[in-house]
Scaffold this motif. Structure first.
Motif, PDB file in Angstrom:
ATOM      1  N   THR A   1      89.501-151.763  -0.951  1.00  0.00           N
ATOM      2  CA  THR A   1      89.230-153.201  -1.824  1.00  0.00           C
ATOM      3  C   THR A   1      89.206-152.851  -3.310  1.00  0.00           C
ATOM      4  OG1 THR A   1      87.412-153.090  -0.383  1.00  0.00           O
ATOM      5  CG2 THR A   1      87.626-154.624  -2.116  1.00  0.00           C
ATOM      6  N   PHE A   2      88.548-151.747  -4.082  1.00  0.00           N
ATOM      7  CA  PHE A   2      88.502-151.720  -5.386  1.00  0.00           C
ATOM      8  C   PHE A   2      90.311-151.605  -5.744  1.00  0.00           C
ATOM      9  CE2 PHE A   2      88.075-148.533  -8.512  1.00  0.00           C
ATOM     10  CZ  PHE A   2      87.194-149.500  -9.594  1.00  0.00           C
ATOM     11  N   THR A   3      91.404-150.380  -5.318  1.00  0.00           N
ATOM     12  CA  THR A   3      92.645-150.931  -5.477  1.00  0.00           C
ATOM     13  C   THR A   3      93.131-151.644  -5.510  1.00  0.00           C
ATOM     14  OG1 THR A   3      92.571-149.554  -3.005  1.00  0.00           O
ATOM     15  CG2 THR A   3      92.149-148.312  -5.575  1.00  0.00           C
ATOM     16  N   THR A   4      93.299-152.869  -4.510  1.00  0.00           N
ATOM     17  CA  THR A   4      93.443-154.526  -4.641  1.00  0.00           C
ATOM     18  C   THR A   4      93.321-155.074  -5.677  1.00  0.00           C
ATOM     19  OG1 THR A   4      91.465-155.482  -4.150  1.00  0.00           O
ATOM     20  CG2 THR A   4      93.010-155.030  -2.133  1.00  0.00           C
ATOM     21  N   ASN A   5      93.060-154.728  -7.058  1.00  0.00           N
ATOM     22  CA  ASN A   5      92.893-154.692  -8.607  1.00  0.00           C
ATOM     23  C   ASN A   5      93.945-153.998  -9.277  1.00  0.00           C
ATOM     24  OD1 ASN A   5      92.457-155.478 -10.852  1.00  0.00           O
ATOM     25  ND2 ASN A   5      90.365-155.440 -10.523  1.00  0.00           N
TER      26      ASN A   5
ATOM     27  N   VAL B   1      92.440-151.559 -12.589  1.00  0.00           N
ATOM     28  CA  VAL B   1      91.923-150.253 -12.569  1.00  0.00           C
ATOM     29  C   VAL B   1      92.788-149.308 -12.145  1.00  0.00           C
ATOM     30  CG1 VAL B   1      89.726-151.818 -11.060  1.00  0.00           C
ATOM     31  CG2 VAL B   1      90.871-150.890  -9.699  1.00  0.00           C
ATOM     32  N   ILE B   2      93.371-148.983 -11.826  1.00  0.00           N
ATOM     33  CA  ILE B   2      94.270-147.780 -11.548  1.00  0.00           C
ATOM     34  C   ILE B   2      95.156-147.442 -12.435  1.00  0.00           C
ATOM     35  CG2 ILE B   2      95.388-145.994  -9.835  1.00  0.00           C
ATOM     36  CD1 ILE B   2      92.554-147.231  -8.682  1.00  0.00           C
ATOM     37  N   LYS B   3      95.203-146.146 -12.870  1.00  0.00           N
ATOM     38  CA  LYS B   3      95.770-146.460 -14.133  1.00  0.00           C
ATOM     39  C   LYS B   3      97.151-146.499 -14.232  1.00  0.00           C
ATOM     40  CE  LYS B   3      94.928-142.978 -18.233  1.00  0.00           C
ATOM     41  NZ  LYS B   3      94.251-141.468 -18.249  1.00  0.00           N
ATOM     42  N   ASP B   4      97.882-145.339 -13.288  1.00  0.00           N
ATOM     43  CA  ASP B   4      99.500-146.664 -12.598  1.00  0.00           C
ATOM     44  C   ASP B   4      99.483-147.256 -11.813  1.00  0.00           C
ATOM     45  OD1 ASP B   4      98.596-145.124 -10.506  1.00  0.00           O
ATOM     46  OD2 ASP B   4     100.000-144.041 -10.957  1.00  0.00           O
ATOM     47  N   ARG B   5      98.634-148.366 -11.788  1.00  0.00           N
ATOM     48  CA  ARG B   5      98.432-148.932 -10.723  1.00  0.00           C
ATOM     49  C   ARG B   5      99.037-149.529  -8.848  1.00  0.00           C
ATOM     50  NH1 ARG B   5      98.871-154.522 -14.471  1.00  0.00           N
ATOM     51  NH2 ARG B   5      97.432-153.173 -16.042  1.00  0.00           N
ATOM     52  N   SER B   6      98.452-148.144  -9.328  1.00  0.00           N
ATOM     53  CA  SER B   6      98.712-147.472  -7.271  1.00  0.00           C
ATOM     54  C   SER B   6      97.341-147.638  -6.720  1.00  0.00           C
ATOM     55  CB  SER B   6      99.078-145.830  -7.602  1.00  0.00           C
ATOM     56  OG  SER B   6      98.322-145.537  -7.701  1.00  0.00           O
ATOM     57  N   ASN B   7      97.975-146.918  -5.578  1.00  0.00           N
ATOM     58  CA  ASN B   7      96.769-147.804  -4.432  1.00  0.00           C
ATOM     59  C   ASN B   7      97.385-145.738  -3.379  1.00  0.00           C
ATOM     60  OD1 ASN B   7      98.129-147.908  -2.616  1.00  0.00           O
ATOM     61  ND2 ASN B   7      98.130-150.525  -3.005  1.00  0.00           N
ATOM     62  N   ALA B   8      96.444-145.675  -2.476  1.00  0.00           N
ATOM     63  CA  ALA B   8      95.922-145.217  -1.777  1.00  0.00           C
ATOM     64  C   ALA B   8      96.909-145.616  -0.007  1.00  0.00           C
ATOM     65  CB  ALA B   8      95.071-144.345  -1.571  1.00  0.00           C
ATOM     66  N   GLN B   9      97.640-146.227  -0.590  1.00  0.00           N
ATOM     67  CA  GLN B   9      97.680-146.826   1.441  1.00  0.00           C
ATOM     68  C   GLN B   9      98.892-146.322   1.683  1.00  0.00           C
ATOM     69  OE1 GLN B   9      99.406-151.004   1.086  1.00  0.00           O
ATOM     70  NE2 GLN B   9      97.547-151.595   0.273  1.00  0.00           N
ATOM     71  N   VAL B  10      99.470-145.145   1.031  1.00  0.00           N
ATOM     72  CA  VAL B  10      99.971-143.719   1.985  1.00  0.00           C
ATOM     73  C   VAL B  10      99.737-143.041   1.688  1.00  0.00           C
ATOM     74  CG1 VAL B  10     102.192-143.180   2.804  1.00  0.00           C
ATOM     75  CG2 VAL B  10     101.895-145.872   1.768  1.00  0.00           C
ATOM     76  N   ALA B  11      99.005-142.401   0.440  1.00  0.00           N
ATOM     77  CA  ALA B  11      98.653-141.668  -0.452  1.00  0.00           C
ATOM     78  C   ALA B  11      99.515-140.065  -0.040  1.00  0.00           C
ATOM     79  CB  ALA B  11      96.887-141.272   0.329  1.00  0.00           C
ATOM     80  N   THR B  12      99.053-139.298   0.753  1.00  0.00           N
ATOM     81  CA  THR B  12      99.932-138.243   0.620  1.00  0.00           C
ATOM     82  C   THR B  12     100.569-138.278   2.633  1.00  0.00           C
ATOM     83  OG1 THR B  12      97.990-136.731   2.045  1.00  0.00           O
ATOM     84  CG2 THR B  12      98.778-136.845  -1.030  1.00  0.00           C
ATOM     85  N   ASP B  13      99.301-139.423   3.076  1.00  0.00           N
ATOM     86  CA  ASP B  13     100.202-139.389   4.990  1.00  0.00           C
ATOM     87  C   ASP B  13     100.023-138.572   5.166  1.00  0.00           C
ATOM     88  OD1 ASP B  13     101.315-141.179   6.018  1.00  0.00           O
ATOM     89  OD2 ASP B  13     103.471-140.256   6.668  1.00  0.00           O
ATOM     90  N   PHE B  14      98.706-138.388   4.548  1.00  0.00           N
ATOM     91  CA  PHE B  14      97.757-135.820   5.648  1.00  0.00           C
ATOM     92  C   PHE B  14      97.655-136.778   7.237  1.00  0.00           C
ATOM     93  CE2 PHE B  14      93.808-134.365   7.684  1.00  0.00           C
ATOM     94  CZ  PHE B  14      94.616-133.072   7.061  1.00  0.00           C
ATOM     95  N   TYR B  15      97.440-138.656   7.649  1.00  0.00           N
ATOM     96  CA  TYR B  15      97.009-139.269   8.728  1.00  0.00           C
ATOM     97  C   TYR B  15      98.235-138.357   9.658  1.00  0.00           C
ATOM     98  CZ  TYR B  15      95.333-142.349  12.569  1.00  0.00           C
ATOM     99  OH  TYR B  15      95.756-142.892  13.474  1.00  0.00           O
TER     100      TYR B  15
END
Ligand code: BGC
Length: 437
Positions: A34-38, A41-55
């Motif tokens: 939720t937080f990263t939908t804005n 709030v993240i320096k490079d305007r990224s989010n963790a929807q994919v991240a490293t894809d550890f899943y």
């Protein structure tokens, strides 16, 4: 006397920083989703929807850890993957995912460790107030019971909460981490509830014979800016907040008296019996230390009367995090924990250094060599340091800093998600092969 060749080496990762697959496998939203939908709030305007894809790539990552010679794989469970709405129905796909991770670790000979809470509260629980609401303590107990039921047969080492002070300080006081809340009341309620939840979680896990259960503590060395008694007192206050608040209630010492304004606020949320209930005997303390802060007395700063003097103003080199890297903190804190109880096993449950994309990885090798030198001195003193877990395996989502700081010993190509071992990984592989630990 033990020496460094007997230390156990491993790696730590966290769900919200690596898994990605934020809406796959039945997962519910977490406060970080939720937080990263804005993006601001993240320096490079990224989010963790994919991240490293550890899943999807957990096997590759676990294989890499094994190739390097690491023996412990510490990962965190995303509460909202297990319980998409924080409570209620269990998501079988979430259980199946962590079963796959655990079983794969065991099949390739690396020991899985679970962190139960690394900052990603289910959004559904934030909707009822998050850690500010005491009801979440009960929900945490339910969650821990579910983890115990499904995983405690194979996972013997557990860390309950990762760095309570950072999680609540950044998330419920400064508002720079999820859920972006601010203020002393949010902080005071949330810190007490999280620490209380951890004590209750401890008892739930310890009901199973043979489990080793500890906690991971953020440790920041605090020094005075000027050599005067006002700054010395400022050090004491800052140290009480950063380095004692989340430890001493468990030792029966209560919340530190050196920060009366803050503890008075916390007391409002302490119910009869809480402090007794919080007296638990962790099987180990996990030390996590990265940086040093220098502070001065500042009467105008509310609650604490302390101001940090940024490293740049002190002409000290900083990492891409803006931190004064401080490997000496490992020994300093190991000695402090040993002073609480010389028999308690200790782990460096996270340790690492961030570099910028274009910096030479040799700097990280130097850093780990310094940590190793500190570890040697710790062991010489007879302190019961068991091992070192690196932060972290693959460059990942560094919370509000996005993907800018690189903490991994393996790089990530963000487009292709390809992994590549860095100098540090090769250095460590050789070191571990040569020392056989
Ligand atoms: C946290 C990690 C974080 C690291 C570097 C630790 O405080 O547990 O999640 O990425 O520090 O900031």
């Amino acid at each position: 006397m033990r020496n460094t060749t007997q230390l156990q080496w491993g790696v730590t990762i966290a769900a919200a920083q690596t898994e990605g697959a934020h809406d796959q496998g039945g997962k519910g939203a977490s406060i970080w989703d939720t937080f990263t939908t804005n993006p601001r709030v993240i320096k490079d305007r990224s989010n963790a929807q994919v991240a490293t894809d550890f899943y999807h790539r957990y096997q590759e990552d676990i294989d890499l850890a094994v190739t390097i010679g690491l023996k412990i794989f510490r990962f965190s469970v995303a509460w909202s993957r297990i319980l998409p709405t924080g409570t209620g129905a269990v998501n079988p796909e979430g259980i199946a995912f962590y079963n796959r991770v655990i079983d794969y670790c065991l099949s390739v000979g690396i020991t899985p460790w679970i962190t139960t809470y690394h900052w990603d509260l289910p959004q559904a629980l934030q909707d009822i107030g998050g850690w500010r609401n005491r009801a979440v303590v009960t929900h945490y107990q339910t969650y821990i019971t579910i983890l115990r039921t499904h995983f405690a047969d194979r996972v013997k080492n557990w860390i309950l909460v990762n760095e309570a002070i950072v999680c609540i300080g950044a998330g419920y006081f400064l508002g720079i981490h999820a859920p972006g809340k601010r203020g002393i009341t949010n902080f005071s309620a949330s810190i007490h509830h999280l620490l209380l939840a951890q004590a209750k979680g401890f008892k739930i896990l310890k009901a199973v014979e043979g489990l080793t259960v500890g906690t991971a503590i953020s440790c920041t060395k605090i020094d005075a800016y000027r050599d005067n008694s006002r700054d010395q007192k400022a050090v004491k206050r800052m140290d009480a907040l950063m380095n004692r608040l989340c430890i001493e209630p468990y030792l029966g010492m209560g919340y530190p008296s050196e920060i009366p304004t803050i503890t008075r606020h916390i007391q409002k949320f302490v119910k009869e019996g809480d402090l007794e209930e919080m007296q638990i005997d962790f099987d180990f303390w996990g030390i996590q230390t990265y940086a040093r802060e220098v502070v001065k007395s500042a009467w105008y700063v509310p609650y604490l009367g302390v101001m940090t003097v940024p490293p740049r103003k002190r002409n000290v080199a900083v990492s891409v995090m803006g931190w004064e890297t401080y490997p000496q903190g490992t020994r300093y804190f190991a000695e402090r924990f040993a002073a609480y109880d010389p028999d308690k096993p200790l782990w460096l449950s996270e340790c690492g250094m961030a570099l910028a994309e274009d910096e030479d990885d040799q700097l990280r090798v130097n850093y780990y060599q310094q940590v190793l030198a500190e570890a040697e001195k710790i062991l010489e003193k007879g302190i019961k340091l068991q091992g070192i877990l690196l932060w972290t395996l693959v460059d990942n989502f560094e919370w509000a800093e996005g993907y800018i700081p690189k903490f991994g010993i393996i790089s990530l190509n963000q487009k292709t998600l390809e992994r590549k071992m860095k100098k540090t990984a090769y250095w460590l592989k050789n070191y571990l092969a040569a020392t056989n630990n």
